[in-house]
Design a protein around this motif. Structure first.
Motif, PDB file in Angstrom:
ATOM      1  N   LYS A 126       0.877  -1.169   0.000  1.00 11.27           N
ATOM      2  CA  LYS A 126       0.000   0.000   0.000  1.00 11.27           C
ATOM      3  C   LYS A 126       0.911   1.215   0.000  1.00 11.27           C
ATOM      4  CE  LYS A 126      -3.725   2.377   2.419  1.00 11.27           C
ATOM      5  NZ  LYS A 126      -3.194   3.636   2.922  1.00 11.27           N
ATOM      6  N   LEU A 127       0.743   2.057  -1.016  1.00  9.22           N
ATOM      7  CA  LEU A 127       1.547   3.259  -1.160  1.00  9.22           C
ATOM      8  C   LEU A 127       0.624   4.469  -1.126  1.00  9.22           C
ATOM      9  CD1 LEU A 127       4.351   4.518  -1.823  1.00  9.22           C
ATOM     10  CD2 LEU A 127       3.740   4.284  -4.249  1.00  9.22           C
ATOM     11  N   ASP A 128       0.818   5.328  -0.125  1.00  9.85           N
ATOM     12  CA  ASP A 128       0.035   6.558  -0.002  1.00  9.85           C
ATOM     13  C   ASP A 128       0.821   7.695  -0.621  1.00  9.85           C
ATOM     14  OD1 ASP A 128      -2.068   5.366   1.563  1.00  9.85           O
ATOM     15  OD2 ASP A 128      -0.698   5.372   3.261  1.00  9.85           O
ATOM     16  N   LEU A 129       0.210   8.381  -1.591  1.00  9.44           N
ATOM     17  CA  LEU A 129       0.865   9.467  -2.311  1.00  9.44           C
ATOM     18  C   LEU A 129       0.103  10.771  -2.098  1.00  9.44           C
ATOM     19  CD1 LEU A 129       1.456   7.536  -5.643  1.00  9.44           C
ATOM     20  CD2 LEU A 129       3.135   8.011  -3.848  1.00  9.44           C
ATOM     21  N   ALA A 130       0.851  11.862  -1.935  1.00  9.50           N
ATOM     22  CA  ALA A 130       0.245  13.176  -1.724  1.00  9.50           C
ATOM     23  C   ALA A 130       0.001  13.858  -3.062  1.00  9.50           C
ATOM     24  CB  ALA A 130       1.164  14.039  -0.864  1.00  9.50           C
ATOM     25  N   LEU A 131      -1.213  14.363  -3.235  1.00 10.06           N
ATOM     26  CA  LEU A 131      -1.540  15.209  -4.378  1.00 10.06           C
ATOM     27  C   LEU A 131      -1.332  16.664  -3.958  1.00 10.06           C
ATOM     28  CD1 LEU A 131      -4.770  13.346  -5.500  1.00 10.06           C
ATOM     29  CD2 LEU A 131      -2.568  13.372  -6.680  1.00 10.06           C
ATOM     30  N   PRO A 132      -0.998  17.534  -4.887  1.00  6.98           N
ATOM     31  CA  PRO A 132      -0.696  18.929  -4.519  1.00  6.98           C
ATOM     32  C   PRO A 132      -1.842  19.662  -3.815  1.00  6.98           C
ATOM     33  CG  PRO A 132       0.052  18.469  -6.742  1.00  6.98           C
ATOM     34  CD  PRO A 132      -0.744  17.283  -6.291  1.00  6.98           C
ATOM     35  N   ASP A 133      -3.075  19.250  -4.028  1.00  2.00           N
ATOM     36  CA  ASP A 133      -4.215  19.954  -3.411  1.00  2.00           C
ATOM     37  C   ASP A 133      -4.569  19.425  -2.029  1.00  2.00           C
ATOM     38  OD1 ASP A 133      -5.420  17.512  -3.917  1.00  2.00           O
ATOM     39  OD2 ASP A 133      -7.086  18.349  -5.066  1.00  2.00           O
ATOM     40  N   GLY A 134      -3.787  18.476  -1.510  1.00  2.00           N
ATOM     41  CA  GLY A 134      -4.064  17.908  -0.197  1.00  2.00           C
ATOM     42  C   GLY A 134      -4.734  16.552  -0.250  1.00  2.00           C
ATOM     43  N   GLY A 135      -5.273  16.169  -1.387  1.00  2.00           N
ATOM     44  CA  GLY A 135      -5.850  14.837  -1.548  1.00  2.00           C
ATOM     45  C   GLY A 135      -4.748  13.787  -1.636  1.00  2.00           C
ATOM     46  N   GLN A 136      -5.169  12.540  -1.703  1.00  2.00           N
ATOM     47  CA  GLN A 136      -4.198  11.454  -1.763  1.00  2.00           C
ATOM     48  C   GLN A 136      -4.578  10.447  -2.833  1.00  2.00           C
ATOM     49  OE1 GLN A 136      -3.559   9.611   2.061  1.00  2.00           O
ATOM     50  NE2 GLN A 136      -3.575  11.572   3.117  1.00  2.00           N
ATOM     51  N   LEU A 137      -3.567   9.768  -3.342  1.00  2.00           N
ATOM     52  CA  LEU A 137      -3.739   8.647  -4.241  1.00  2.00           C
ATOM     53  C   LEU A 137      -3.153   7.444  -3.536  1.00  2.00           C
ATOM     54  CD1 LEU A 137      -4.662   7.879  -7.114  1.00  2.00           C
ATOM     55  CD2 LEU A 137      -2.348   8.374  -7.880  1.00  2.00           C
ATOM     56  N   GLU A 138      -3.903   6.364  -3.434  1.00  2.00           N
ATOM     57  CA  GLU A 138      -3.420   5.141  -2.806  1.00  2.00           C
ATOM     58  C   GLU A 138      -3.202   4.090  -3.885  1.00  2.00           C
ATOM     59  OE1 GLU A 138      -5.783   5.427   1.463  1.00  2.00           O
ATOM     60  OE2 GLU A 138      -6.465   3.982  -0.029  1.00  2.00           O
ATOM     61  N   LEU A 139      -2.008   3.501  -3.915  1.00  2.00           N
ATOM     62  CA  LEU A 139      -1.716   2.408  -4.833  1.00  2.00           C
ATOM     63  C   LEU A 139      -1.629   1.120  -4.030  1.00  2.00           C
ATOM     64  CD1 LEU A 139       1.113   3.847  -7.138  1.00  2.00           C
ATOM     65  CD2 LEU A 139      -1.362   4.003  -7.410  1.00  2.00           C
ATOM     66  N   PHE A 140      -2.317   0.102  -4.511  1.00  2.00           N
ATOM     67  CA  PHE A 140      -2.307  -1.213  -3.875  1.00  2.00           C
ATOM     68  C   PHE A 140      -1.795  -2.242  -4.867  1.00  2.00           C
ATOM     69  CE2 PHE A 140      -5.634   1.006  -1.558  1.00  2.00           C
ATOM     70  CZ  PHE A 140      -5.425   0.611  -0.252  1.00  2.00           C
ATOM     71  N   SER A 141      -1.128  -3.276  -4.351  1.00  2.00           N
ATOM     72  CA  SER A 141      -0.793  -4.439  -5.163  1.00  2.00           C
ATOM     73  C   SER A 141      -1.472  -5.645  -4.526  1.00  2.00           C
ATOM     74  CB  SER A 141       0.720  -4.666  -5.193  1.00  2.00           C
ATOM     75  OG  SER A 141       1.183  -5.082  -3.919  1.00  2.00           O
ATOM     76  N   PHE A 142      -1.966  -6.522  -5.354  1.00  2.00           N
ATOM     77  CA  PHE A 142      -2.547  -7.786  -4.904  1.00  2.00           C
ATOM     78  C   PHE A 142      -2.074  -8.861  -5.862  1.00  2.00           C
ATOM     79  CE2 PHE A 142      -5.682  -4.718  -3.255  1.00  2.00           C
ATOM     80  CZ  PHE A 142      -5.703  -5.097  -1.928  1.00  2.00           C
ATOM     81  N   PRO A 143      -1.939 -10.094  -5.400  1.00  2.00           N
ATOM     82  CA  PRO A 143      -1.527 -11.172  -6.298  1.00  2.00           C
ATOM     83  C   PRO A 143      -2.576 -11.399  -7.389  1.00  2.00           C
ATOM     84  CG  PRO A 143      -1.374 -11.867  -3.992  1.00  2.00           C
ATOM     85  CD  PRO A 143      -2.089 -10.546  -4.015  1.00  2.00           C
ATOM     86  N   SER A 144      -2.165 -11.358  -8.632  1.00  2.00           N
ATOM     87  CA  SER A 144      -3.002 -11.681  -9.797  1.00  2.00           C
ATOM     88  C   SER A 144      -4.341 -10.944  -9.840  1.00  2.00           C
ATOM     89  CB  SER A 144      -3.249 -13.196  -9.863  1.00  2.00           C
ATOM     90  OG  SER A 144      -2.036 -13.894  -9.856  1.00  2.00           O
ATOM     91  N   PRO A 145      -4.352  -9.623  -9.793  1.00  2.00           N
ATOM     92  CA  PRO A 145      -5.637  -8.920  -9.901  1.00  2.00           C
ATOM     93  C   PRO A 145      -6.200  -9.074 -11.312  1.00  2.00           C
ATOM     94  CG  PRO A 145      -3.849  -7.347 -10.037  1.00  2.00           C
ATOM     95  CD  PRO A 145      -3.229  -8.685  -9.728  1.00  2.00           C
ATOM     96  N   PRO A 146      -7.517  -9.144 -11.457  1.00  2.00           N
ATOM     97  CA  PRO A 146      -8.098  -9.259 -12.796  1.00  2.00           C
ATOM     98  C   PRO A 146      -7.915  -7.964 -13.583  1.00  2.00           C
ATOM     99  CG  PRO A 146      -9.828  -8.978 -11.154  1.00  2.00           C
ATOM    100  CD  PRO A 146      -8.532  -9.125 -10.407  1.00  2.00           C
TER     101      PRO A 146
END
Length: 128
Positions: A44-64
């Motif tokens: 799980k990677l939490d990333l900051a957007l310039p406006d204060g919001g966030q983007l979360e990236l997730f990895s899971f085994p073999s996602p469809p």
């Protein structure tokens, strides 16, 4: 209840390292936190957007696979505001990213374009 803003958008990546490099190294989003959840075999990677919001990236085994074209129900695209769409388009293309031609929104008169993340998720650049 009164909603104030979007706090975050969560994305599931097909290749975590490739997506991390795209959003952090290419697009320049700042890492807030990076966590390996071993019990789920998931990053799980939490990333900051310039406006204060966030983007979360997730990895899971073999996602469809996610259907992007033709458009399917659900999230259509993720849009980022930029000062100049043409400058942003040229910057991405100089780094090997395919970007659609710039168009003008018939309703707002604003210029925009689309490109895709490593998993084919449509990303929009929308001029401020």
């Amino acid at each position: 209840m009164q909603l104030k803003a979007i706090h975050h958008v969560a994305l599931i990546c097909g290749d975590y390292a490739r997506s991390r490099a795209f959003y952090v190294d290419l697009l320049g989003l700042r890492v807030i936190a990076e966590t390996l959840r071993e019990e789920r075999q998931s990053w799980k990677l939490d990333l900051a957007l310039p406006d204060g919001g966030q983007l979360e990236l997730f990895s899971f085994p073999s996602p469809p696979e996610r259907p992007s074209r033709p458009e399917a129900k659900g999230l259509r695209h993720l849009a980022f505001t930029v000062d100049d769409v043409t400058v942003a388009k040229d910057w991405l293309e100089a780094r090997g990213i395919a970007v659609e031609p710039v168009r003008t929104d018939a309703l707002t008169g604003k210029r925009f374009t689309f490109f895709a993340d490593p998993d084919g998720l449509p990303l929009e650049l929308y001029e401020r």
